[in-house]
Design a protein around this motif. Sequence first.
Motif, PDB file in Angstrom:
ATOM      1  N   THR A 115      25.106   6.975 -32.134  1.00  0.00           N
ATOM      2  CA  THR A 115      24.650   8.312 -31.779  1.00  0.00           C
ATOM      3  C   THR A 115      25.874   9.104 -31.319  1.00  0.00           C
ATOM      4  OG1 THR A 115      24.257   7.943 -29.411  1.00  0.00           O
ATOM      5  CG2 THR A 115      22.516   7.238 -30.937  1.00  0.00           C
ATOM      6  N   GLU A 169      26.583   9.888 -28.478  1.00  0.00           N
ATOM      7  CA  GLU A 169      27.021   9.407 -27.161  1.00  0.00           C
ATOM      8  C   GLU A 169      27.456   7.945 -27.148  1.00  0.00           C
ATOM      9  OE1 GLU A 169      24.037  10.985 -27.485  1.00  0.00           O
ATOM     10  OE2 GLU A 169      24.431  12.907 -26.491  1.00  0.00           O
ATOM     11  N   ASP A 188      18.206   8.910 -30.298  1.00  0.00           N
ATOM     12  CA  ASP A 188      19.112  10.037 -30.104  1.00  0.00           C
ATOM     13  C   ASP A 188      18.257  11.277 -29.866  1.00  0.00           C
ATOM     14  OD1 ASP A 188      21.101  11.914 -30.124  1.00  0.00           O
ATOM     15  OD2 ASP A 188      21.482  11.793 -32.283  1.00  0.00           O
ATOM     16  N   THR A 189      18.114  11.693 -28.614  1.00  0.00           N
ATOM     17  CA  THR A 189      17.176  12.748 -28.241  1.00  0.00           C
ATOM     18  C   THR A 189      17.933  13.962 -27.711  1.00  0.00           C
ATOM     19  OG1 THR A 189      16.869  12.240 -25.892  1.00  0.00           O
ATOM     20  CG2 THR A 189      15.704  10.848 -27.487  1.00  0.00           C
ATOM     21  N   THR A 227      21.180  10.003 -25.336  1.00  0.00           N
ATOM     22  CA  THR A 227      20.791   8.764 -26.008  1.00  0.00           C
ATOM     23  C   THR A 227      20.007   7.891 -25.048  1.00  0.00           C
ATOM     24  OG1 THR A 227      22.707   8.775 -27.487  1.00  0.00           O
ATOM     25  CG2 THR A 227      21.629   6.658 -27.114  1.00  0.00           C
TER      26      THR A 227
END
Length: 364
Positions: A139, A141, A166-167, A171
């Motif tokens: 991701t 991050e 992955d939001t 993450t």
Amino acid sequence: MDTSDQQDAAPRAPGNRAVVLGVLAATAAVLLVQAASGTRSRLVLLLVFLPALLAGLGTVAQTVAVSVWVTAVVVVHSALYPPSDLSARLGTLVGVVAAEAAVVALCARRVRRERELFRIRQSAVALQRQLLRPLPARTPEVDLYGLYRPVEEDAMVGGDLYDVADTPHGTRVLVGDVQGKGLPAIGTGFAVLSAFREAAFREAELTAVAEALDAAVERHNAYAVQSGELERFVTATVLCVRRGADVRAVNCGHLSPYLRRDDGRVEAVPLPAGLPLGLAALTGEPRTVERFALPGDGVLVLLTDGITEAQDASGAFYPADRGLADLAATPAAALPEALDRRARLWSGGRSRDDVTVLALRRAP
């Protein structure tokens, strides 16, 4: 270890060329020994064991072909060197044919069972792909590497669970362990994963994600009770990683993670253990978020008790912190498999529980 790579090859039989050469060599050896013995002994009947040996490895067609060959050799040998008693000759031939027919039937049954098991195993692989996200995962991050190994390798799916999302909130990573084993444990794990995949995106607060997982386990337990099954709880840790910020974590009764630095230092991350998922209603206390630093040279290692409860012959548990320190030079991508390998050596290859190891480091 990428769970999507856990493909199962169909049962493979030995090649026809190898079978032909092996049968011819065995036939020649038996006939030579028969001739060298200078007696009327029936050593040729030893060839009857060839189809029996092949029935455990080869195809039905190969077993039939070898059975026909052996029967033909016995018939020819009996014609050239007939026993003094005609009834003995007929008895021998009938016995050989009956034995070969039984061997072919056993081979057909084995092949059928292997195909059924293969189909079941392929279904388990498909189920695993739906439950567990393939690793490694990247991701913005984090880079996440991992290994998942159920205690029953033929089962493919056990009680451990993990996921990464992955939001917009960063993450989010989940690792957990369902109480018990078998299909009911898989059902509970699926309920937790489904809830995480929704709540990780929907909820801005990490505690709200944990509460959604709690509610999912409670609902699943309610259905389980109606079906006459046992209620289960789940130990879990939920993490959130953002760039330039400390890691946030909610620990729901799970093992604390370890932080391994590139210089070999290993330290346990002190995360106070809250109640497992499904039991929070017993106290009514709210979940709390803990924060800790994850430096650029650090690897955060998340485990399940398949590692920490590996025991040697004396009953001593595997020291995961010492194992991680010994693997100071191991890259994060290879760390999960290396740690699992050391734990298995410690326990002499005996596994008591599913194993999940996740190695997480900040993305460059």
